[in-house]
Motif scaffolding. Structure first.
Motif, PDB file in Angstrom:
ATOM      1  N   SER A  29       0.827  -1.206   0.000  1.00  0.00           N
ATOM      2  CA  SER A  29       0.000   0.000   0.000  1.00  0.00           C
ATOM      3  C   SER A  29       0.864   1.259   0.000  1.00  0.00           C
ATOM      4  O   SER A  29       0.544   2.247  -0.675  1.00  0.00           O
ATOM      5  CB  SER A  29      -0.929  -0.005   1.223  1.00  0.00           C
ATOM      6  OG  SER A  29      -1.780  -1.132   1.211  1.00  0.00           O
ATOM      7  N   THR A  30       1.962   1.234   0.754  1.00  0.00           N
ATOM      8  CA  THR A  30       2.862   2.388   0.781  1.00  0.00           C
ATOM      9  C   THR A  30       3.531   2.578  -0.578  1.00  0.00           C
ATOM     10  O   THR A  30       3.732   3.713  -1.040  1.00  0.00           O
ATOM     11  CB  THR A  30       3.931   2.219   1.881  1.00  0.00           C
ATOM     12  OG1 THR A  30       3.300   1.880   3.117  1.00  0.00           O
ATOM     13  CG2 THR A  30       4.727   3.495   2.066  1.00  0.00           C
ATOM     14  N   CYS A  31       3.887   1.456  -1.237  1.00  0.00           N
ATOM     15  CA  CYS A  31       4.448   1.547  -2.592  1.00  0.00           C
ATOM     16  C   CYS A  31       3.455   2.204  -3.551  1.00  0.00           C
ATOM     17  O   CYS A  31       3.844   3.016  -4.403  1.00  0.00           O
ATOM     18  CB  CYS A  31       4.811   0.160  -3.110  1.00  0.00           C
ATOM     19  SG  CYS A  31       6.285  -0.558  -2.362  1.00  0.00           S
ATOM     20  N   ALA A  32       2.184   1.855  -3.405  1.00  0.00           N
ATOM     21  CA  ALA A  32       1.158   2.464  -4.252  1.00  0.00           C
ATOM     22  C   ALA A  32       1.049   3.958  -3.967  1.00  0.00           C
ATOM     23  O   ALA A  32       0.863   4.768  -4.889  1.00  0.00           O
ATOM     24  CB  ALA A  32      -0.189   1.773  -4.033  1.00  0.00           C
ATOM     25  N   ALA A  33       1.163   4.326  -2.685  1.00  0.00           N
ATOM     26  CA  ALA A  33       1.120   5.752  -2.328  1.00  0.00           C
ATOM     27  C   ALA A  33       2.317   6.499  -2.921  1.00  0.00           C
ATOM     28  O   ALA A  33       2.199   7.655  -3.341  1.00  0.00           O
ATOM     29  CB  ALA A  33       1.090   5.912  -0.815  1.00  0.00           C
TER      30      ALA A  33
ATOM     31  N   VAL B 173       5.012  -4.782  -7.599  1.00  0.00           N
ATOM     32  CA  VAL B 173       4.283  -4.768  -6.319  1.00  0.00           C
ATOM     33  C   VAL B 173       3.003  -5.612  -6.369  1.00  0.00           C
ATOM     34  O   VAL B 173       2.765  -6.418  -5.460  1.00  0.00           O
ATOM     35  CB  VAL B 173       3.982  -3.324  -5.883  1.00  0.00           C
ATOM     36  CG1 VAL B 173       3.083  -3.309  -4.648  1.00  0.00           C
ATOM     37  CG2 VAL B 173       5.283  -2.587  -5.583  1.00  0.00           C
ATOM     38  N   PRO B 174       2.143  -5.488  -7.405  1.00  0.00           N
ATOM     39  CA  PRO B 174       0.967  -6.368  -7.447  1.00  0.00           C
ATOM     40  C   PRO B 174       1.338  -7.848  -7.533  1.00  0.00           C
ATOM     41  O   PRO B 174       0.662  -8.697  -6.938  1.00  0.00           O
ATOM     42  CB  PRO B 174       0.233  -5.910  -8.721  1.00  0.00           C
ATOM     43  CG  PRO B 174       0.674  -4.501  -8.932  1.00  0.00           C
ATOM     44  CD  PRO B 174       2.098  -4.477  -8.483  1.00  0.00           C
TER      45      PRO B 174
ATOM     46  N   MET C 115      -6.417   1.498  -5.175  1.00  0.00           N
ATOM     47  CA  MET C 115      -6.998   2.304  -4.110  1.00  0.00           C
ATOM     48  C   MET C 115      -5.944   3.172  -3.423  1.00  0.00           C
ATOM     49  O   MET C 115      -6.149   4.373  -3.203  1.00  0.00           O
ATOM     50  CB  MET C 115      -7.676   1.393  -3.085  1.00  0.00           C
ATOM     51  CG  MET C 115      -8.424   2.144  -2.004  1.00  0.00           C
ATOM     52  SD  MET C 115      -9.330   1.026  -0.915  1.00  0.00           S
ATOM     53  CE  MET C 115      -7.995   0.348   0.060  1.00  0.00           C
ATOM     54  N   TRP C 116      -4.780   2.574  -3.128  1.00  0.00           N
ATOM     55  CA  TRP C 116      -3.760   3.341  -2.417  1.00  0.00           C
ATOM     56  C   TRP C 116      -2.947   4.231  -3.351  1.00  0.00           C
ATOM     57  O   TRP C 116      -2.327   5.197  -2.898  1.00  0.00           O
ATOM     58  CB  TRP C 116      -2.869   2.414  -1.599  1.00  0.00           C
ATOM     59  CG  TRP C 116      -3.644   1.843  -0.460  1.00  0.00           C
ATOM     60  CD1 TRP C 116      -4.198   0.591  -0.379  1.00  0.00           C
ATOM     61  CD2 TRP C 116      -4.027   2.532   0.735  1.00  0.00           C
ATOM     62  NE1 TRP C 116      -4.888   0.462   0.803  1.00  0.00           N
ATOM     63  CE2 TRP C 116      -4.800   1.621   1.506  1.00  0.00           C
ATOM     64  CE3 TRP C 116      -3.788   3.811   1.235  1.00  0.00           C
ATOM     65  CZ2 TRP C 116      -5.328   1.976   2.742  1.00  0.00           C
ATOM     66  CZ3 TRP C 116      -4.321   4.160   2.475  1.00  0.00           C
ATOM     67  CH2 TRP C 116      -5.072   3.242   3.207  1.00  0.00           C
TER      68      TRP C 116
ATOM     69  N   PHE D 143       9.454  10.926   0.646  1.00  0.00           N
ATOM     70  CA  PHE D 143       9.331  10.386   1.999  1.00  0.00           C
ATOM     71  C   PHE D 143       8.637   9.026   2.062  1.00  0.00           C
ATOM     72  O   PHE D 143       9.123   8.121   2.750  1.00  0.00           O
ATOM     73  CB  PHE D 143       8.654  11.415   2.909  1.00  0.00           C
ATOM     74  CG  PHE D 143       9.534  12.599   3.196  1.00  0.00           C
ATOM     75  CD1 PHE D 143      10.624  12.471   4.043  1.00  0.00           C
ATOM     76  CD2 PHE D 143       9.306  13.828   2.602  1.00  0.00           C
ATOM     77  CE1 PHE D 143      11.463  13.551   4.292  1.00  0.00           C
ATOM     78  CE2 PHE D 143      10.134  14.909   2.839  1.00  0.00           C
ATOM     79  CZ  PHE D 143      11.215  14.769   3.690  1.00  0.00           C
ATOM     80  N   PRO D 144       7.502   8.789   1.380  1.00  0.00           N
ATOM     81  CA  PRO D 144       6.946   7.429   1.412  1.00  0.00           C
ATOM     82  C   PRO D 144       7.885   6.409   0.777  1.00  0.00           C
ATOM     83  O   PRO D 144       7.927   5.246   1.209  1.00  0.00           O
ATOM     84  CB  PRO D 144       5.630   7.552   0.632  1.00  0.00           C
ATOM     85  CG  PRO D 144       5.735   8.816  -0.145  1.00  0.00           C
ATOM     86  CD  PRO D 144       6.611   9.715   0.654  1.00  0.00           C
TER      87      PRO D 144
END
Length: 641
Positions: free
Chosen positions: A133-137, A244-245, A266-267, A305-306
């Motif tokens: 999720s953080t990778c998606a962000a 990532v997926p 979503m993320w 930062f993410p």
């Protein structure tokens, strides 16, 4: 197809390589004296075996196979041998745990809770979910911090003249640089990066590249320097978006796998929203002595930062078990999965099934043809590629990233102040994220095709409405209100439809043996047209004015509706074996079916007549065998693929 599971499993086993009429163990290649029909039959049989390679075996046969696998790969001790004997039986039918002798009461309880409490998982698995999720962000922020920053750096770099054709093209080129890199280089590095560094290593490297590129962007002082920095950002975005997926899918249990693949979209939407918020947060930062443009530099740098957070904890989670398996490191694969499951029987079950599936995939190489060639020459694969490319192309040409990347400029064109334009952009980001949440439910409830057929006309309407609102007199409050309303309503209908469908559809449309290549093509397609969209919008806006520019993408949404209607079959609730049948139907039959759906919809939902939906097809003209492709076919709960 018989509805009896045993009959179905026997049929699959007979047609998947165990029958000497189809494959007798000899090495056969494309040069063998086989007719195209025989080759197609062998290919279908191999795909059927991929659907359930353990179908038809007895419990004793499975237990012996599990023990043999464990001992031959020197995995663990006698406790692990027991786990593999039981796990091999469960691999055939995970929901049949009550019929497996030898499971402890606690093991049976956990197997049952996989269905009744599917989100009850080990903490380390949730850390994997947080990582993905953080990778998606990271992805979302990389895409949208430029939205607000370009207001300032375009002027500072001398490319901010809205009346200059040169400046318009240069702004578009700088903004689109990462996607140019993704389309032609980044996405195609996915396979070698994964092969050399593994899933975790690829995620670490790509997030490190993203962090450094974002930091680099904050220190640029010319448009071409910014272009180079953003082009390098594509080396982080491209492989990460494909890896990532895959990593999430390979670590998670089957019953929550689909929902977790959906988390990427979503993320990413969440990251897009945070990017807008970052632009707004740094807007009023003043320049200290000797620094020009500190506010936009902080905007561009904030996206690092993410990415840094991901780099700090990516190695706290296990490597993908399937990657270890591909390297013949079976012991490490088992130990990795033991950390992601509650007990060894669960881990042994999934490892044994993974091993069996990989062995079945190797048989596809008996066809002796290039996978690239098969993507285009095999009708079933070509139709899957055709449908996948349509939805991937339309994910960009529906016009969503025009808003994602240029919403602040659009609102400035509507005579909002800079701070209000950024605030309005944040509103779109919030809507984009909130309305992505229901997609986890709607994509399986209503189906991929139905969602697209419903939302494409609505997106077209929103685009026309937004463009035409620029004709409202600027001194009227309705001018900006209608423009914002059109953009926000577009986000409402995009987020549960064309937002999540393309990646999900592309991931399931291809047969397993060719899926990595198909997904590489799909991701390269979406990033290439993302580049086209980004680089042309400023010039399109200058040439056509907002009314024409928005109408251009509104028209593409109508074209997308027709493309889905005629050329994109439904994949909801289908096993791999059933998808082979669906994509084996000639394109002309599906197009004719799509044309018949229009009067059916009008009669049933407009005139409210009691008309029955027709079966999708009554005859497979390829094999001249009757089929029963029903539009309301239920999902088979025990399907493993």
């Amino acid at each position: 197809m018989s509805s009896d599971p045993d009959v179905k499993h026997d049929a699959i086993r007979k047609t998947s390589g165990d029958d000497s009429n189809d494959y007798d163990g000899k090495t056969e290649t494309a040069s063998d004296s086989r007719s195209p029909l025989d080759a197609d039959k062998l290919r279908r049989n191999l795909n059927a075996k991929l659907a359930n390679p353990l179908a038809g075996y007895t419990h004793k046969e499975l237990a012996d196979k599990g023990e043999s696998y464990c001992r031959s790969n020197e995995i663990g001790d006698e406790e692990d041998v027991r786990a593999f004997r039981l796990g091999a039986i469960l691999a055939q039918n995970p929901e049949g745990y009550a019929e497996v002798d030898g499971l402890s009461e606690d093991e049976q309880r956990i197997c049952g809770e996989e269905v009744t409490k599917r989100w009850s998982q080990p903490k380390l698995l949730y850390l994997v979910i947080v990582l993905c999720s953080t990778c998606a962000a990271v992805q979302g922020m990389d895409e949208t911090v430029v939205n607000g920053a370009q207001i300032f750096y375009s002027r500072q770099f001398g490319i901010g003249d809205k009346t200059s054709s040169r400046d318009s093209w240069l702004v578009g080129l700088v903004n689109s640089a990462p996607y140019l890199c993704c389309a032609f280089i980044g996405c195609w590095l996915t396979v070698p990066f994964n092969n050399w560094f593994g899933r975790r290593g690829t995620i670490f490297i790509t997030c490190l590249i993203s962090a450094l590129a974002c930091f680099w962007q904050a220190f640029t002082n010319t448009w071409w320097h910014m272009f180079i920095a953003r082009f390098c950002l594509g080396f982080g975005i491209g492989p990460k978006s494909a890896t990532v997926p895959i990593y999430a899918a390979e670590c998670t249990p089957p019953l929550i796998r689909g929902a977790l693949v959906m988390q990427w979209q979503m993320w990413t939407a969440f990251g897009i929203m945070v990017g807008y918020a970052s632009d707004l947060a740094f807007f009023h930062v003043a320049d200290p002595p000797g620094v020009t443009g500190l506010n936009w530099r902080l905007m561009m740098g904030s996206a690092m930062f993410p990415a840094v957070i991901v780099c700090c904890f990516v190695f706290l989670v296990p490597e993908s078990p399937r990657w270890y398996m591909s390297k013949e490191r079976h012991e490490k694969a088992y130990r990795s999965l033991c950390k992601l499951r509650y007990n060894k029987v669960q881990a042994a079950r999934d490892i044994f099934y993974m091993h069996t599936l990989l062995e079945a995939e190797k048989e596809t190489m008996l066809l002796g043809q290039s996978k690239v060639k098969e993507l285009f020459t095999v009708p079933r694969n070509r139709r899957a590629m055709q449908a996948s490319e349509i939805v991937m192309f339309m994910q960009q040409f529906c016009g969503v990233n025009v808003i994602a990347y240029y919403s602040s400029e659009i609102f400035l064109q509507a005579n909002l102040s800079e701070i209000n334009a950024l605030s309005a952009s944040l509103g779109f980001g919030v809507i984009n994220f909130l309305f992505a949440l229901p997609a986890v439910y709607t994509i399986d409830k209503f189906g991929r095709r139905n969602l697209l057929l419903t939302t494409f006309p609505l997106m077209a309407l929103c685009m026309f409405f937004t463009g035409f609102s620029f004709w409202i007199p600027e001194d009227s409050t309705a001018h900006i209100a209608c423009i914002a309303l059109g953009i926000y309503l577009f986000g409402v209908v995009y987020s549960p439809g064309e937002g999540p469908v393309p990646f999900t559809y592309s991931a399931e449309a291809y047969p397993l043996y060719i899926r990595p290549l198909g997904m590489s093509l799909a991701t390269a397609t979406t990033w290439f047209f993302n580049f086209i969209l980004s680089v042309t919008w400023p010039s399109l806006l200058a040439a056509f004015k907002p009314q024409g520019a928005f109408s251009w993408y509104a028209t593409w949404n109508l074209i997308g509706f027709l493309g889905v209607l005629f050329f994109v079959p439904e994949t909801k609730g289908r096993t791999l074996e059933e998808l082979d049948q669906v994509f084996s139907v000639p394109t002309r039959l599906h197009a004719a079916y799509g044309a018949r759906q229009v009067p059916y919809f009008f009669k049933r939902y407009i005139l409210r007549q009691n008309v029955e939906p027709e079966n999708l097809y009554n005859m497979d003209e390829v094999n001249h065998e009757p089929t029963s492709f029903s539009t309301e076919k239920p999902t088979e709960p025990s399907a493993r693929v």
